[in-house]
Design a protein around this motif. Structure first.
Motif, PDB file in Angstrom:
ATOM      1  N   GLY A 185     -64.988 -16.555 -74.255  1.00 24.16           N
ATOM      2  CA  GLY A 185     -66.114 -16.692 -73.347  1.00 24.16           C
ATOM      3  C   GLY A 185     -65.764 -17.234 -71.975  1.00 24.16           C
ATOM      4  N   SER A 186     -64.965 -18.301 -71.921  1.00 21.36           N
ATOM      5  CA  SER A 186     -64.709 -18.933 -70.637  1.00 21.36           C
ATOM      6  C   SER A 186     -63.941 -17.998 -69.708  1.00 21.36           C
ATOM      7  CB  SER A 186     -63.939 -20.245 -70.831  1.00 21.36           C
ATOM      8  OG  SER A 186     -62.757 -20.024 -71.565  1.00 21.36           O
ATOM      9  N   LEU A 187     -63.163 -17.082 -70.300  1.00 19.81           N
ATOM     10  CA  LEU A 187     -62.393 -16.156 -69.462  1.00 19.81           C
ATOM     11  C   LEU A 187     -63.221 -14.962 -69.002  1.00 19.81           C
ATOM     12  CD1 LEU A 187     -59.032 -16.380 -71.353  1.00 19.81           C
ATOM     13  CD2 LEU A 187     -59.384 -16.902 -68.946  1.00 19.81           C
ATOM     14  N   GLU A 188     -64.394 -14.765 -69.631  1.00 16.15           N
ATOM     15  CA  GLU A 188     -65.276 -13.674 -69.200  1.00 16.15           C
ATOM     16  C   GLU A 188     -65.755 -13.919 -67.778  1.00 16.15           C
ATOM     17  OE1 GLU A 188     -66.755 -10.891 -70.908  1.00 16.15           O
ATOM     18  OE2 GLU A 188     -65.164 -11.142 -72.395  1.00 16.15           O
ATOM     19  N   THR A 189     -66.042 -15.170 -67.484  1.00 12.39           N
ATOM     20  CA  THR A 189     -66.634 -15.498 -66.180  1.00 12.39           C
ATOM     21  C   THR A 189     -65.596 -15.955 -65.170  1.00 12.39           C
ATOM     22  OG1 THR A 189     -67.080 -17.689 -67.084  1.00 12.39           O
ATOM     23  CG2 THR A 189     -68.871 -16.100 -67.147  1.00 12.39           C
ATOM     24  N   GLN A 190     -64.462 -16.430 -65.647  1.00  8.44           N
ATOM     25  CA  GLN A 190     -63.425 -16.920 -64.730  1.00  8.44           C
ATOM     26  C   GLN A 190     -62.078 -16.443 -65.235  1.00  8.44           C
ATOM     27  OE1 GLN A 190     -63.477 -21.123 -64.161  1.00  8.44           O
ATOM     28  NE2 GLN A 190     -61.660 -21.133 -62.854  1.00  8.44           N
ATOM     29  N   ASN A 191     -61.496 -15.455 -64.536  1.00  4.21           N
ATOM     30  CA  ASN A 191     -60.263 -14.838 -64.981  1.00  4.21           C
ATOM     31  C   ASN A 191     -59.061 -15.756 -64.705  1.00  4.21           C
ATOM     32  OD1 ASN A 191     -58.370 -12.787 -65.736  1.00  4.21           O
ATOM     33  ND2 ASN A 191     -59.837 -11.230 -65.076  1.00  4.21           N
ATOM     34  N   PHE A 192     -57.897 -15.352 -65.166  1.00 10.19           N
ATOM     35  CA  PHE A 192     -56.669 -16.085 -64.843  1.00 10.19           C
ATOM     36  C   PHE A 192     -56.465 -16.087 -63.328  1.00 10.19           C
ATOM     37  CE2 PHE A 192     -56.189 -14.993 -69.241  1.00 10.19           C
ATOM     38  CZ  PHE A 192     -55.461 -16.032 -69.792  1.00 10.19           C
ATOM     39  N   SER A 193     -55.834 -17.124 -62.829  1.00 14.27           N
ATOM     40  CA  SER A 193     -55.702 -17.309 -61.372  1.00 14.27           C
ATOM     41  C   SER A 193     -54.604 -16.442 -60.769  1.00 14.27           C
ATOM     42  CB  SER A 193     -55.437 -18.781 -61.052  1.00 14.27           C
ATOM     43  OG  SER A 193     -54.162 -19.165 -61.548  1.00 14.27           O
ATOM     44  N   LEU A 223     -48.713 -12.619 -58.369  1.00 17.64           N
ATOM     45  CA  LEU A 223     -49.489 -12.861 -57.154  1.00 17.64           C
ATOM     46  C   LEU A 223     -50.730 -13.677 -57.497  1.00 17.64           C
ATOM     47  CD1 LEU A 223     -49.553  -9.263 -55.558  1.00 17.64           C
ATOM     48  CD2 LEU A 223     -47.975 -11.152 -55.019  1.00 17.64           C
ATOM     49  N   ASP A 224     -51.204 -14.432 -56.519  1.00 19.20           N
ATOM     50  CA  ASP A 224     -52.495 -15.092 -56.631  1.00 19.20           C
ATOM     51  C   ASP A 224     -53.582 -14.012 -56.742  1.00 19.20           C
ATOM     52  OD1 ASP A 224     -54.019 -17.858 -55.954  1.00 19.20           O
ATOM     53  OD2 ASP A 224     -55.060 -16.157 -55.025  1.00 19.20           O
ATOM     54  N   ARG A 225     -54.502 -14.163 -57.703  1.00 19.21           N
ATOM     55  CA  ARG A 225     -55.507 -13.126 -57.921  1.00 19.21           C
ATOM     56  C   ARG A 225     -56.355 -12.874 -56.671  1.00 19.21           C
ATOM     57  NH1 ARG A 225     -57.921 -10.685 -62.100  1.00 19.21           N
ATOM     58  NH2 ARG A 225     -56.548 -11.895 -63.445  1.00 19.21           N
ATOM     59  N   ARG A 226     -56.757 -13.960 -55.995  1.00 19.13           N
ATOM     60  CA  ARG A 226     -57.623 -13.773 -54.819  1.00 19.13           C
ATOM     61  C   ARG A 226     -56.893 -13.026 -53.708  1.00 19.13           C
ATOM     62  NH1 ARG A 226     -59.477 -19.909 -54.687  1.00 19.13           N
ATOM     63  NH2 ARG A 226     -57.253 -19.956 -55.185  1.00 19.13           N
ATOM     64  N   ASP A 227     -55.610 -13.339 -53.524  1.00 19.43           N
ATOM     65  CA  ASP A 227     -54.828 -12.614 -52.513  1.00 19.43           C
ATOM     66  C   ASP A 227     -54.726 -11.130 -52.889  1.00 19.43           C
ATOM     67  OD1 ASP A 227     -54.457 -15.035 -51.284  1.00 19.43           O
ATOM     68  OD2 ASP A 227     -52.371 -15.282 -51.965  1.00 19.43           O
ATOM     69  N   PHE A 228     -54.515 -10.868 -54.185  1.00 19.43           N
ATOM     70  CA  PHE A 228     -54.363  -9.484 -54.624  1.00 19.43           C
ATOM     71  C   PHE A 228     -55.667  -8.711 -54.431  1.00 19.43           C
ATOM     72  CE2 PHE A 228     -54.223  -6.365 -58.267  1.00 19.43           C
ATOM     73  CZ  PHE A 228     -53.286  -5.515 -57.693  1.00 19.43           C
ATOM     74  N   LEU A 229     -56.776  -9.352 -54.818  1.00 20.56           N
ATOM     75  CA  LEU A 229     -58.082  -8.695 -54.621  1.00 20.56           C
ATOM     76  C   LEU A 229     -58.341  -8.438 -53.141  1.00 20.56           C
ATOM     77  CD1 LEU A 229     -60.208 -10.744 -57.187  1.00 20.56           C
ATOM     78  CD2 LEU A 229     -59.654  -8.302 -57.346  1.00 20.56           C
ATOM     79  N   SER A 262     -56.264  -7.836 -50.929  1.00 17.56           N
ATOM     80  CA  SER A 262     -55.386  -6.785 -50.399  1.00 17.56           C
ATOM     81  C   SER A 262     -56.021  -5.405 -50.502  1.00 17.56           C
ATOM     82  CB  SER A 262     -54.044  -6.799 -51.137  1.00 17.56           C
ATOM     83  OG  SER A 262     -54.191  -6.260 -52.452  1.00 17.56           O
ATOM     84  N   PHE A 263     -56.995  -5.226 -51.411  1.00 17.68           N
ATOM     85  CA  PHE A 263     -57.730  -3.967 -51.382  1.00 17.68           C
ATOM     86  C   PHE A 263     -59.218  -4.181 -51.139  1.00 17.68           C
ATOM     87  CE2 PHE A 263     -58.508  -4.434 -55.945  1.00 17.68           C
ATOM     88  CZ  PHE A 263     -57.306  -4.851 -56.461  1.00 17.68           C
ATOM     89  N   GLY A 264     -59.514  -5.219 -50.376  1.00 16.87           N
ATOM     90  CA  GLY A 264     -60.839  -5.355 -49.767  1.00 16.87           C
ATOM     91  C   GLY A 264     -61.909  -6.006 -50.626  1.00 16.87           C
ATOM     92  N   ILE A 265     -61.491  -6.647 -51.753  1.00 16.55           N
ATOM     93  CA  ILE A 265     -62.469  -7.350 -52.583  1.00 16.55           C
ATOM     94  C   ILE A 265     -62.343  -8.848 -52.313  1.00 16.55           C
ATOM     95  CG2 ILE A 265     -63.243  -7.849 -54.936  1.00 16.55           C
ATOM     96  CD1 ILE A 265     -62.051  -5.173 -55.800  1.00 16.55           C
ATOM     97  N   HIS A 266     -63.442  -9.453 -51.924  1.00 19.66           N
ATOM     98  CA  HIS A 266     -63.417 -10.901 -51.640  1.00 19.66           C
ATOM     99  C   HIS A 266     -64.404 -11.618 -52.560  1.00 19.66           C
ATOM    100  CE1 HIS A 266     -60.860 -10.472 -48.085  1.00 19.66           C
ATOM    101  NE2 HIS A 266     -61.520  -9.333 -47.894  1.00 19.66           N
ATOM    102  N   HIS A 267     -63.923 -12.657 -53.216  1.00 20.64           N
ATOM    103  CA  HIS A 267     -64.784 -13.454 -54.107  1.00 20.64           C
ATOM    104  C   HIS A 267     -64.953 -14.844 -53.535  1.00 20.64           C
ATOM    105  CE1 HIS A 267     -65.310 -10.711 -57.530  1.00 20.64           C
ATOM    106  NE2 HIS A 267     -64.120 -10.259 -57.193  1.00 20.64           N
TER     107      HIS A 267
END
Lengths: 193, 193
Positions: B159-167, B180-186, B188-193
């Motif tokens: 459950g806890s990983l459903e809402t917050q993925n690995f970093s 890579l850091d997940r946020r940096d990777f996202l 890189s193709f235009g997804i910002h969280h």
């Protein structure tokens, strides 16, 4: 805390970060049935290494596990194959998972409900339930290499087996392993208990 | 009680007496970063088997252990390698020992003290301490096959990983894995969280 990753080496029988225990024949008096064959060998100055265990202890909490890499060398004392001393867990409810990595042998499992002899070979697991004495036997021609995984709190109890050995022996019979009742085997060379 | 001995097969990825769980790509939405690449693949009617786990449950007592044989197939979604959904244990103090049997990959371990990425390869163990989310990633060209040994009482919490993925993500970078850091990777193709 040791490293979380540990490579093991099936040829050398080592695991990174492991604490090594060595058991030579002279430390296994009482484990083998044929004490005359054992004494003959030692009296020739031949005290072979029978097995090693390298233990990695990652933690000591309720949910932690310990990892042991065992290497049991091929050989016999009289007709009986090389074996480990055997133990049950100090906290007897602790089970242990054995994983065969190389070679071929058997495990003797003994509890109040009886004695079982189970193949431990490469690419297999053997489950040792709680409250069960267990010994490993190498029936093959190469080292028997295996992992054992058990709760950190299990502990080891060798005492009860010092005075009362396993009820069966695994012996060579014309080149193949055979399981015999220990008392019958002892009687076959004139020892009666 | 299942049989105490269980052969496993590194080619077929099976273990005797195991209960099989299969995970296809369509069941792993949210685990992969590149949702567009995932949707593209599924929309072509291509829903590959990503991994299987065969579980042998020998008992349910305090000292009992469960054994899981995992097979994680090679592949990628976009640049990200095939992975398991990941979990922590319901009783979070339960540790797990992974044993690499075939292939090459990595484990992502994430706890309140940080994130580690550790090689899981044939002939090695990886120790997952308690209170640690863990995910397996196949960075190689063949199936990654491994055993996981954990206390019978551990349970699984997804459950806890459903809402917050690995970093972090493990992605292909010119034929070799890179973390890579997940946020940096996202980003890189235009997804910002």
């Amino acid at each position: 805390m040791t490293d979380l990753a540990a490579r093991f080496d099936l040829e050398r029988g080592t695991i990174a970060g492991g604490t090594l225990t060595e058991r030579r024949l002279s430390q296994l008096r009482g484990a083998f049935a044929d004490t005359r064959a054992l004494d003959d060998r030692l009296s020739r100055g031949d005290d072979p290494l029978v097995y090693t265990v390298s233990t990695v202890e990652h933690g000591s909490g309720e949910g932690d596990q310990h990892v042991g890499l065992g290497v049991l060398y091929p050989g016999r004392i009289g007709r009986e194959y090389f074996l480990t001393r055997g133990h049950r867990h100090r906290r007897a409810e602790a089970a242990e998972v054995y994983i065969g990595l190389r070679g071929a042998g058997k495990m003797i499992l003994q509890s109040s409900s009886g004695t079982s002899v189970i193949d431990l070979v490469a690419e297999s697991t053997v489950y040792v339930p709680g409250h069960t004495d267990h010994r490993t036997v190498n029936t093959g021609a190469e080292p028997l290499v295996y992992l054992g995984i058990y709760p950190a709190w299990a502990g080891h109890d060798y005492g009860s087996l010092e005075t009362q050995n396993f009820s069966v022996v695994v012996v060579d019979h014309g080149g193949a392993p055979r399981v015999l009742d220990r008392r019958d085997f002892l009687a076959s060379f004139g020892i009666h208990h």
